[in-house]
Design a protein around this motif. Structure first.
Motif, short mmCIF file in Angstrom:
data_model
loop_
_atom_site.label_atom_id
_atom_site.label_comp_id
_atom_site.label_asym_id
_atom_site.label_seq_id
_atom_site.Cartn_x
_atom_site.Cartn_y
_atom_site.Cartn_z
N GLY A 126 102.51 66.13 107.36
CA GLY A 126 103.41 66.55 106.29
C GLY A 126 104.75 65.87 106.28
N ASN A 127 105.11 65.21 107.38
CA ASN A 127 106.42 64.56 107.45
C ASN A 127 106.33 63.04 107.55
OD1 ASN A 127 106.83 67.36 109.25
ND2 ASN A 127 108.38 66.97 107.71
N GLY A 128 105.17 62.50 107.20
CA GLY A 128 105.00 61.06 107.27
C GLY A 128 104.29 60.63 108.55
N SER A 129 103.81 59.38 108.55
CA SER A 129 102.98 58.90 109.65
C SER A 129 103.78 58.70 110.94
CB SER A 129 102.30 57.58 109.25
OG SER A 129 103.26 56.59 108.92
N TRP A 130 105.03 58.29 110.83
CA TRP A 130 105.85 58.09 112.03
C TRP A 130 106.01 59.39 112.82
CZ3 TRP A 130 107.93 53.67 114.16
CH2 TRP A 130 108.91 53.84 115.15
N THR A 131 106.34 60.45 112.10
CA THR A 131 106.52 61.75 112.75
C THR A 131 105.19 62.28 113.29
OG1 THR A 131 108.40 62.24 111.32
CG2 THR A 131 107.37 64.10 112.43
N LEU A 132 104.11 62.04 112.57
CA LEU A 132 102.79 62.45 113.05
C LEU A 132 102.48 61.81 114.40
CD1 LEU A 132 99.95 63.69 112.80
CD2 LEU A 132 99.33 61.75 111.34
N VAL A 133 102.70 60.51 114.50
CA VAL A 133 102.42 59.80 115.75
C VAL A 133 103.37 60.27 116.85
CG1 VAL A 133 102.39 57.54 116.87
CG2 VAL A 133 101.43 57.81 114.56
N GLU A 134 104.62 60.51 116.51
CA GLU A 134 105.58 61.00 117.50
C GLU A 134 105.13 62.35 118.06
OE1 GLU A 134 110.36 61.15 117.73
OE2 GLU A 134 109.48 62.29 116.08
N ARG A 135 104.66 63.23 117.20
CA ARG A 135 104.19 64.54 117.67
C ARG A 135 102.96 64.40 118.54
NH1 ARG A 135 105.26 67.12 111.66
NH2 ARG A 135 107.39 67.82 112.06
N ALA A 136 102.07 63.48 118.17
CA ALA A 136 100.85 63.28 118.96
C ALA A 136 101.19 62.74 120.35
CB ALA A 136 99.91 62.32 118.23
N LEU A 137 102.09 61.78 120.43
CA LEU A 137 102.47 61.21 121.71
C LEU A 137 103.21 62.24 122.58
CD1 LEU A 137 103.66 57.59 120.86
CD2 LEU A 137 101.64 58.25 122.18
N THR A 138 104.06 63.03 121.96
CA THR A 138 104.77 64.06 122.71
C THR A 138 103.80 65.05 123.32
OG1 THR A 138 106.70 63.85 121.26
CG2 THR A 138 106.52 65.87 122.54
N PHE A 139 102.79 65.43 122.54
CA PHE A 139 101.75 66.32 123.07
C PHE A 139 101.00 65.67 124.23
CE2 PHE A 139 97.09 66.48 122.91
CZ PHE A 139 96.88 67.75 123.45
N ALA A 140 100.57 64.43 124.03
CA ALA A 140 99.70 63.78 125.02
C ALA A 140 100.44 63.41 126.31
CB ALA A 140 99.07 62.53 124.41
N GLN A 141 101.73 63.06 126.18
CA GLN A 141 102.49 62.62 127.34
C GLN A 141 103.33 63.74 127.96
OE1 GLN A 141 104.74 59.41 125.53
NE2 GLN A 141 103.25 57.89 126.20
N GLY A 142 103.57 64.78 127.18
CA GLY A 142 104.40 65.87 127.68
C GLY A 142 105.88 65.63 127.53
N HIS A 143 106.26 64.57 126.82
CA HIS A 143 107.68 64.28 126.59
C HIS A 143 107.81 63.37 125.37
CE1 HIS A 143 107.17 60.17 128.16
NE2 HIS A 143 106.43 60.73 129.12
N LEU A 144 109.00 63.32 124.82
CA LEU A 144 109.23 62.46 123.67
C LEU A 144 109.04 60.99 124.05
CD1 LEU A 144 112.42 64.10 122.10
CD2 LEU A 144 110.21 63.82 120.96
N PRO A 145 108.36 60.21 123.21
CA PRO A 145 108.16 58.79 123.53
C PRO A 145 109.42 57.98 123.25
CG PRO A 145 107.20 59.29 121.40
CD PRO A 145 107.68 60.61 121.97
N GLY A 146 109.56 56.85 123.93
CA GLY A 146 110.62 55.91 123.62
C GLY A 146 110.34 55.21 122.30
#
Length: 221
Positions: A52-72
């Motif tokens: 709902g917030n665009g592809s960049w934010t979607l990928v950021e949320r996915a990486l945060t979930f998978a890594q347990g922290h915000l990605p660089g």
């Protein structure tokens, strides 16, 4: 005709969660991108709450979930490119129109309304998905999340649409499934209509106080 259409000359529709259920294809691309990095996949249920917030934010949320922290920023940029490649190969095979959408768009197009599409999805994916359903000629203008510097919930895309057709915002309607659609519409001076079946991060869209709510878009006509 639904009462909310009284004196309305232009209708802007959101895409994902309003006209189409695209989560199965988005989730497949997200999980493939995570898998390339050796990270745990997210699954369709989680992705449904992230869009709902665009592809960049979607990928950021996915990486945060998978890594347990915000990605660089650098890692996020690489993952975003990988996601766009994956999604671009197959943006629509699992995507479906919601019930009543085709009939509603056909009826509105045959009437006196100008139909437009304002989505946060990257512009490159709009035409292939609309063409898959034979809807590419229903919209007089389409804007993606990268068409302008701003995207919803910023009102700029809707104000651009109104100005393009030389219409006052008060004669325009924003139809969407999320608080971002309603916030953008309200800030632009559009009338707002919500559907409850889409993607709103697990929150009831009526909490955003749209001007109207329909269970199905078929109620419009």
């Amino acid at each position: 005709m639904h009462p909310i259409l009284k004196d309305i000359r232009l209708i802007s529709f959101d895409l994902d969660g309003t006209l189409i259920d695209s989560v199965p294809d988005l989730a497949a691309a997200v999980d493939a991108s995570l898998g390339e990095l050796g990270l745990p996949v997210a699954g369709e249920a989680r992705v449904r709450d992230w869009v709902g917030n665009g592809s960049w934010t979607l990928v950021e949320r996915a990486l945060t979930f998978a890594q347990g922290h915000l990605p660089g920023e650098e890692a996020l940029a690489r993952s975003h490119e990988a996601f766009l490649r994956r999604y671009g190969r197959d943006p629509g095979s699992r995507t479906r129109l919601y019930p009543g959408v085709r009939e509603t768009l056909d009826a509105l197009q045959a009437g006196d309304w100008i139909l437009t599409l304002v989505t946060n999805k990257p512009y490159a994916f709009i035409e292939p998905i609309l063409a898959q359903f034979g809807l590419e000629r229903h919209f007089a203008l389409c804007l993606g999340g990268d068409s302008l510097p701003q995207k919803k919930p910023d009102p700029a895309p809707l104000l651009h649409v109104a100005a393009h057709f030389d219409l006052p915002p008060s004669t325009c309607l924003m139809v969407g499934d999320s608080r971002h659609d309603i916030a953008a519409g309200r800030a632009a001076g559009f009338r707002t209509l919500a559907v409850p079946y889409g993607y709103n991060h697990g929150e009831p869209v009526q909490d955003s106080r749209p001007d109207g709510l329909v269970v199905s878009l078929a109620e419009l006509v």
